[in-house]
Design an enzyme around this catalytic site. Structure first.
Site, PDB file in Angstrom:
ATOM      1  N   ILE A  78      42.331  59.779  20.999  1.00 53.99           N
ATOM      2  CA  ILE A  78      42.728  58.465  20.481  1.00 53.99           C
ATOM      3  C   ILE A  78      41.622  57.431  20.705  1.00 53.99           C
ATOM      4  O   ILE A  78      41.314  56.619  19.828  1.00 53.99           O
ATOM      5  CB  ILE A  78      44.049  58.017  21.158  1.00 53.99           C
ATOM      6  CG1 ILE A  78      45.192  58.968  20.779  1.00 53.99           C
ATOM      7  CG2 ILE A  78      44.402  56.583  20.768  1.00 53.99           C
ATOM      8  CD1 ILE A  78      46.471  58.772  21.589  1.00 53.99           C
ATOM      9  N   SER A 203      52.761  54.678  26.166  1.00 56.93           N
ATOM     10  CA  SER A 203      53.226  55.922  25.540  1.00 56.93           C
ATOM     11  C   SER A 203      54.707  55.776  25.239  1.00 56.93           C
ATOM     12  O   SER A 203      55.428  55.015  25.897  1.00 56.93           O
ATOM     13  CB  SER A 203      53.022  57.097  26.504  1.00 56.93           C
ATOM     14  OG  SER A 203      53.759  58.221  26.060  1.00 56.93           O
ATOM     15  N   TYR A 216      54.212  60.184  35.350  1.00 56.76           N
ATOM     16  CA  TYR A 216      53.491  59.681  34.156  1.00 56.76           C
ATOM     17  C   TYR A 216      54.384  58.720  33.360  1.00 56.76           C
ATOM     18  O   TYR A 216      53.945  57.629  32.972  1.00 56.76           O
ATOM     19  CB  TYR A 216      53.076  60.879  33.307  1.00 56.76           C
ATOM     20  CG  TYR A 216      52.419  60.542  31.988  1.00 56.76           C
ATOM     21  CD1 TYR A 216      51.111  60.065  31.936  1.00 56.76           C
ATOM     22  CD2 TYR A 216      53.098  60.735  30.780  1.00 56.76           C
ATOM     23  CE1 TYR A 216      50.502  59.772  30.722  1.00 56.76           C
ATOM     24  CE2 TYR A 216      52.495  60.447  29.562  1.00 56.76           C
ATOM     25  CZ  TYR A 216      51.198  59.967  29.541  1.00 56.76           C
ATOM     26  OH  TYR A 216      50.602  59.677  28.327  1.00 56.76           O
ATOM     27  N   THR A 251      46.072  65.726  20.268  1.00 55.44           N
ATOM     28  CA  THR A 251      44.787  65.661  20.981  1.00 55.44           C
ATOM     29  C   THR A 251      44.804  66.744  22.061  1.00 55.44           C
ATOM     30  O   THR A 251      45.840  67.377  22.302  1.00 55.44           O
ATOM     31  CB  THR A 251      44.598  64.303  21.690  1.00 55.44           C
ATOM     32  OG1 THR A 251      45.565  64.212  22.741  1.00 55.44           O
ATOM     33  CG2 THR A 251      44.752  63.136  20.748  1.00 55.44           C
TER      34      THR A 251
HETATM   35  P1  NAP Z   1      42.268  63.040  25.253  1.00 57.27           P
HETATM   36  O1  NAP Z   1      42.063  63.498  23.859  1.00 57.27           O
HETATM   37  O2  NAP Z   1      42.422  64.056  26.327  1.00 57.27           O
HETATM   38  O3  NAP Z   1      41.094  62.015  25.637  1.00 57.27           O
HETATM   39  C1  NAP Z   1      41.079  61.423  26.909  1.00 57.27           C
HETATM   40  C2  NAP Z   1      39.807  60.596  27.037  1.00 57.27           C
HETATM   41  O4  NAP Z   1      39.850  59.882  28.261  1.00 57.27           O
HETATM   42  C3  NAP Z   1      38.557  61.431  27.081  1.00 57.27           C
HETATM   43  O5  NAP Z   1      37.515  60.710  26.471  1.00 57.27           O
HETATM   44  C4  NAP Z   1      38.284  61.597  28.586  1.00 57.27           C
HETATM   45  O6  NAP Z   1      36.901  61.894  28.750  1.00 57.27           O
HETATM   46  C5  NAP Z   1      38.728  60.226  29.083  1.00 57.27           C
HETATM   47  N1  NAP Z   1      39.205  60.118  30.452  1.00 57.27           N
HETATM   48  C6  NAP Z   1      40.081  60.883  31.120  1.00 57.27           C
HETATM   49  N2  NAP Z   1      40.256  60.440  32.374  1.00 57.27           N
HETATM   50  C7  NAP Z   1      39.490  59.336  32.500  1.00 57.27           C
HETATM   51  C8  NAP Z   1      39.239  58.422  33.558  1.00 57.27           C
HETATM   52  N3  NAP Z   1      39.801  58.561  34.773  1.00 57.27           N
HETATM   53  N4  NAP Z   1      38.379  57.400  33.337  1.00 57.27           N
HETATM   54  C9  NAP Z   1      37.784  57.246  32.144  1.00 57.27           C
HETATM   55  N5  NAP Z   1      37.966  58.084  31.105  1.00 57.27           N
HETATM   56  C10 NAP Z   1      38.810  59.124  31.288  1.00 57.27           C
HETATM   57  O7  NAP Z   1      43.588  62.121  25.382  1.00 57.27           O
HETATM   58  P2  NAP Z   1      44.383  61.244  24.312  1.00 57.27           P
HETATM   59  O8  NAP Z   1      45.536  62.025  23.804  1.00 57.27           O
HETATM   60  O9  NAP Z   1      43.434  60.638  23.353  1.00 57.27           O
HETATM   61  O10 NAP Z   1      45.019  60.140  25.283  1.00 57.27           O
HETATM   62  C11 NAP Z   1      44.457  58.878  25.426  1.00 57.27           C
HETATM   63  C12 NAP Z   1      45.524  57.933  25.965  1.00 57.27           C
HETATM   64  O11 NAP Z   1      46.631  57.923  25.100  1.00 57.27           O
HETATM   65  C13 NAP Z   1      46.056  58.241  27.357  1.00 57.27           C
HETATM   66  O12 NAP Z   1      46.224  57.038  28.075  1.00 57.27           O
HETATM   67  C14 NAP Z   1      47.409  58.859  27.079  1.00 57.27           C
HETATM   68  O13 NAP Z   1      48.302  58.636  28.138  1.00 57.27           O
HETATM   69  C15 NAP Z   1      47.812  58.083  25.852  1.00 57.27           C
HETATM   70  N6  NAP Z   1      48.814  58.761  25.020  1.00 57.27           N
HETATM   71  C16 NAP Z   1      48.535  59.945  24.419  1.00 57.27           C
HETATM   72  C17 NAP Z   1      49.510  60.533  23.633  1.00 57.27           C
HETATM   73  C18 NAP Z   1      49.289  61.836  22.918  1.00 57.27           C
HETATM   74  O14 NAP Z   1      50.277  62.397  22.408  1.00 57.27           O
HETATM   75  N7  NAP Z   1      48.080  62.347  22.834  1.00 57.27           N
HETATM   76  C19 NAP Z   1      50.764  59.920  23.484  1.00 57.27           C
HETATM   77  C20 NAP Z   1      50.995  58.713  24.107  1.00 57.27           C
HETATM   78  C21 NAP Z   1      50.016  58.130  24.868  1.00 57.27           C
HETATM   79  P3  NAP Z   1      36.288  62.500  30.128  1.00 57.27           P
HETATM   80  O15 NAP Z   1      36.917  63.824  30.354  1.00 57.27           O
HETATM   81  O16 NAP Z   1      34.802  62.570  29.872  1.00 57.27           O
HETATM   82  O17 NAP Z   1      36.616  61.493  31.175  1.00 57.27           O
END
Ligand code: NAP
Length: 311
Positions: A78, A203, A216, A251
């Site tokens: 995202i 979320s 979470y 993702t």
């Molecule tokens: P993702 O594809 O796994 O990407 C996560 C990103 O965050 C990566 O760039 C990762 O890179 C970085 N990251 C992880 N831990 C970190 C930290 N401690 N400090 C800085 N960067 C960090 O995840 P996503 O699905 O896009 O999720 C992003 C956000 O959306 C999260 O807050 C999640 O809770 C929220 N969300 C996701 C969903 C869903 O269904 N996917 C739904 C609701 C909310 P590195 O590994 O290099 O750090």
């Protein structure tokens, strides 16, 4: 990290993509931007000024021109999609995440599209990393207009009451405390900007708790509260704070096929729209919330989930 290339996302001319020279430790982009601080917006596209006054359409196609965005957790998923969109809409964007190789890959991909991005490593839970993130934005672009806090973690699938103190600390530190602490470091610069905007990323589990994700879920509910509190606290400074609330987005974080059947059987019967979202389906609303079109919107949680749990 590589030098920024000025954005081509809004049809800027090629001269703006020439390599940027270093002078006295500051990039030319940063110096130009700082020098023109009081006239911001007047020079935000390569279109001649008189042309810009006459063409509202050109401004609308580039709503974030010459603004600067800092985005955490933005090397994939995202956060990466949001970075790409804000840069396409004219912003200079600082990409960040924990791993250098992820930052390098994301920056190279986006610069390859002619977008104005730079990047740095920032684990949002580490104060020194947050300081470096702020410094990177200032050195490269001379100011900060938008903060989008995407980074979030969930190391536990299991009982809430069985969670260790370390798990509680990690989830609350990264998901809840870090956005507030980073914003406090950015505040002096965002205050100066005029029209600053913060977007937190919560979320759907904040509204509809998912079994086995109790800690979470709690952290994401806390973010809704953080959004409300910060919006009130920063309103007098002209800084708007809103919250993106995604549903299930495809993702690496969620691993839809592997994880979901165990957490949420019959999911498609619950959701109004019968598909899982793509990261790109979250980005338009973030660009809007940063733009002047949202100048009277703050303290709002906006669900992007194929359905809404709100009245
Ligand atoms: P993702 O594809 O796994 O990407 C996560 C990103 O965050 C990566 O760039 C990762 O890179 C970085 N990251 C992880 N831990 C970190 C930290 N401690 N400090 C800085 N960067 C960090 O995840 P996503 O699905 O896009 O999720 C992003 C956000 O959306 C999260 O807050 C999640 O809770 C929220 N969300 C996701 C969903 C869903 O269904 N996917 C739904 C609701 C909310 P590195 O590994 O290099 O750090």
């Amino acid at each position: 990290m590589g030098k920024p290339i000025l954005g081509m996302g809004c049809g800027k001319d090629m001269s703006s993509s020439l390599p940027v020279q270093e002078e006295g430790g500051q990039t030319v982009t940063a110096m130009l931007r700082a020098a023109s601080w009081t006239f911001r917006g007047l020079h935000c596209t390569s279109v001649p000024f008189s042309g810009r006054i006459n063409s509202k359409r050109a401004d609308r196609s580039c709503p974030l021109a010459e603004k600067v965005a800092v985005i955490t957790g933005s090397t994939k998923g995202i956060g990466f999609a949001i970075t790409q969109r804000l840069a396409q809409d004219g912003a200079h964007v600082v990409v960040s995440s924990r791993k250098q190789q992820n930052v390098d890959r994301a920056v190279a991909a986006l610069q390859g599209e002619g977008l104005s991005v730079t990047g740095t490593v920032c684990h949002v839970g580490k104060a020194e990393d947050r300081e470096r993130l702020v410094a990177t934005a200032l050195e490269n672009y001379g100011g900060i207009d938008f903060l989008v806090c995407v980074a979030g973690v969930n190391p536990l699938v299991g009982s809430t009451l069985g969670a260790s103190e370390q798990v509680w600390d990690k989830i609350l530190n990264v998901n809840v405390k870090a956005p507030a602490l980073l914003l406090s470091q950015l505040l002096p610069y965002m205050e100066k900007s005029g029209g600053s905007s913060v977007v937190l990323v919560s979320s759907m589990v904040a509204y509809v708790p998912v079994p086995k994700l109790g800690v979470y879920n709690t952290s994401k509910t806390a973010l809704l509260g953080l959004c409300k509190s910060l919006a009130v606290e920063l309103a007098s400074k002209g800084i708007r704070v809103n919250c993106l609330v995604p549903g299930i987005i495809k993702t690496d974080f969620i691993q839809v096929e592997k994880t979901l059947p165990y957490l949420l059987p019959d999911l498609n019967e619950i959701y109004g729209l019968q598909w899982f979202g793509e990261p790109e389906e979250c980005v338009g609303i973030v660009s809007f919330l940063c733009s002047s079109d949202a100048s009277y919107i703050t303290r709002e949680n906006i669900v992007v989930a194929g359905y809404s749990p709100k009245l």
